[in-house]
Write a protein that holds these residues in place. Structure first.
Motif, mmCIF file in Angstrom:
data_model
loop_
_atom_site.group_PDB
_atom_site.id
_atom_site.type_symbol
_atom_site.label_atom_id
_atom_site.label_comp_id
_atom_site.label_asym_id
_atom_site.label_seq_id
_atom_site.Cartn_x
_atom_site.Cartn_y
_atom_site.Cartn_z
ATOM 1 N N ILE A 13 0.917 -0.977 0.126
ATOM 2 C CA ILE A 13 0.156 -0.147 0.115
ATOM 3 C C ILE A 13 0.638 1.245 0.202
ATOM 4 N N GLU A 14 2.068 0.994 0.949
ATOM 5 C CA GLU A 14 2.621 2.731 0.845
ATOM 6 C C GLU A 14 3.271 3.176 -0.261
ATOM 7 N N LYS A 15 4.259 1.906 -1.399
ATOM 8 C CA LYS A 15 3.971 1.916 -2.403
ATOM 9 C C LYS A 15 3.419 2.955 -3.889
ATOM 10 N N ILE A 16 2.255 1.655 -3.475
ATOM 11 C CA ILE A 16 0.920 1.972 -4.392
ATOM 12 C C ILE A 16 0.557 3.889 -4.382
ATOM 13 N N ALA A 17 0.644 4.022 -2.640
ATOM 14 C CA ALA A 17 0.132 5.717 -2.329
ATOM 15 C C ALA A 17 1.261 6.553 -2.637
ATOM 16 N N VAL A 18 2.931 5.765 -2.726
ATOM 17 C CA VAL A 18 3.396 7.295 -3.540
ATOM 18 C C VAL A 18 3.583 7.611 -4.825
ATOM 19 N N CYS B 240 6.114 7.597 3.196
ATOM 20 C CA CYS B 240 4.445 6.837 3.455
ATOM 21 C C CYS B 240 4.513 5.913 4.498
ATOM 22 N N SER B 241 3.470 5.976 5.514
ATOM 23 C CA SER B 241 3.586 5.025 6.228
ATOM 24 C C SER B 241 2.211 3.965 5.831
ATOM 25 N N ALA B 242 1.951 3.323 6.154
ATOM 26 C CA ALA B 242 0.441 2.829 5.877
ATOM 27 C C ALA B 242 0.426 1.721 6.285
ATOM 28 N N HIS B 243 -1.706 1.091 7.233
ATOM 29 C CA HIS B 243 -1.242 0.305 8.197
ATOM 30 C C HIS B 243 -2.765 -0.388 7.585
ATOM 31 N N VAL B 244 -2.037 -1.658 7.038
ATOM 32 C CA VAL B 244 -3.199 -2.271 6.451
ATOM 33 C C VAL B 244 -4.001 -3.076 7.667
ATOM 34 N N THR B 245 -5.252 -3.692 8.187
ATOM 35 C CA THR B 245 -6.036 -3.889 8.914
ATOM 36 C C THR B 245 -7.441 -4.764 7.833
ATOM 37 N N ASP C 252 -9.635 -5.535 5.308
ATOM 38 C CA ASP C 252 -9.512 -4.966 3.669
ATOM 39 C C ASP C 252 -9.661 -3.691 3.978
ATOM 40 N N ALA C 253 -9.009 -2.402 4.621
ATOM 41 C CA ALA C 253 -8.867 -1.329 4.937
ATOM 42 C C ALA C 253 -7.430 -1.057 5.034
ATOM 43 N N ALA C 254 -7.661 0.620 5.042
ATOM 44 C CA ALA C 254 -6.085 1.155 4.990
ATOM 45 C C ALA C 254 -6.309 2.111 5.264
ATOM 46 N N VAL C 255 -5.150 2.541 6.157
ATOM 47 C CA VAL C 255 -4.716 4.056 6.398
ATOM 48 C C VAL C 255 -3.588 4.066 6.306
ATOM 49 N N VAL C 256 -3.155 5.487 5.621
ATOM 50 C CA VAL C 256 -1.731 6.200 5.266
ATOM 51 C C VAL C 256 -1.626 7.130 5.678
ATOM 52 N N ASN C 257 -0.943 7.355 5.911
ATOM 53 C CA ASN C 257 -0.174 8.547 6.665
ATOM 54 C C ASN C 257 1.236 8.960 5.411
ATOM 55 N N LEU C 258 0.791 10.193 4.846
ATOM 56 C CA LEU C 258 1.848 10.596 3.339
ATOM 57 C C LEU C 258 2.518 12.590 4.650
ATOM 58 N N VAL C 259 3.605 12.158 3.663
ATOM 59 C CA VAL C 259 5.152 13.253 4.351
ATOM 60 C C VAL C 259 5.239 13.779 3.121
ATOM 61 N N LEU C 260 4.837 15.319 2.656
ATOM 62 C CA LEU C 260 4.786 16.083 1.339
ATOM 63 C C LEU C 260 5.966 17.309 1.135
ATOM 64 N N VAL C 261 6.418 17.185 0.241
ATOM 65 C CA VAL C 261 7.076 18.321 -0.249
ATOM 66 C C VAL C 261 6.185 18.523 -1.674
ATOM 67 N N ILE C 262 5.686 20.706 -1.281
ATOM 68 C CA ILE C 262 5.057 20.744 -2.248
ATOM 69 C C ILE C 262 6.226 22.031 -3.453
ATOM 70 N N GLU D 240 -8.963 6.389 5.799
ATOM 71 C CA GLU D 240 -7.845 7.989 6.149
ATOM 72 C C GLU D 240 -6.380 8.096 5.217
ATOM 73 N N VAL D 241 -6.508 9.284 4.414
ATOM 74 C CA VAL D 241 -5.271 10.350 4.258
ATOM 75 C C VAL D 241 -4.974 10.776 5.178
ATOM 76 N N ASN D 242 -4.172 11.056 5.454
ATOM 77 C CA ASN D 242 -3.184 11.724 6.252
ATOM 78 C C ASN D 242 -1.630 12.684 5.539
ATOM 79 N N ILE D 243 -1.946 13.470 5.559
ATOM 80 C CA ILE D 243 -0.525 13.981 5.227
ATOM 81 C C ILE D 243 0.251 15.344 5.400
ATOM 82 N N ARG D 244 1.590 15.246 6.140
ATOM 83 C CA ARG D 244 1.633 16.328 6.547
ATOM 84 C C ARG D 244 2.856 16.771 5.535
ATOM 85 N N VAL D 245 2.580 18.369 5.578
ATOM 86 C CA VAL D 245 3.509 18.900 4.153
ATOM 87 C C VAL D 245 4.971 19.621 5.245
#
Length: 133
Positions: free
Chosen positions: A27-32, A71-76, A78-88, A118-123
């Motif tokens: 999921i991390e690879k897909i999200a990135v 990216c970090s993700a947690h799959v439970t 059939d559901a995923a929570v994704v955390n992303l750290v971005l540079v814009i 969830e898709v949590n994002i930190r810029v």
């Protein structure tokens, strides 16, 4: 066809039981990949991760760690929570970019058959003109 042959065909066409698990790393690879596709996303990962990646780039290991960085993700189930750290990119509106990233990541992961809770994002940074470190 005799009855014995019919029974064998029936048994052979029944799928085997079992479970399917999707690793967090998948999921991390897909999200990135999905986040990188959004215009205005310059890079992923915090300062330290980008620094170490720049060092690896300089010694010829330019693909090490890129697939999941930021990216970090947690799959439970059939559901995923994704955390992303971005540079814009500089001059881009943060709410617009993060909304597009959230939508793209959700759509892409859901295409693989999982639900995104969830898709949590930190810029973490803004890219002004050159490479981000």
């Amino acid at each position: 066809m005799d009855l014995e042959a019919t029974r064998e065909l029936t048994r052979a066409s029944v799928p085997a039981g079992g479970t399917t698990q999707v690793a967090d790393e998948v999921i991390e690879k897909i999200a990135v990949a999905a986040a990188r596709a959004v215009p205005g996303v310059a890079d992923l990962g915090g300062d330290v991760a980008r620094f170490f990646n720049a060092v690896l780039d300089r010694v010829g290991l330019d693909q090490v760690g890129d697939a999941r960085r930021g990216c970090s993700a947690h799959v439970t189930g059939d559901a995923a929570v994704v955390n992303l750290v971005l540079v814009i990119e500089a001059g881009r509106p943060v709410p617009e970019i993060t909304s597009q990233v959230r939508a793209q990541v959700t759509e892409t992961i859901e295409a693989f058959g999982l639900r995104v809770d969830e898709v949590n994002i930190r810029v973490d940074d803004v890219a002004i003109g050159g490479p981000t470190l």
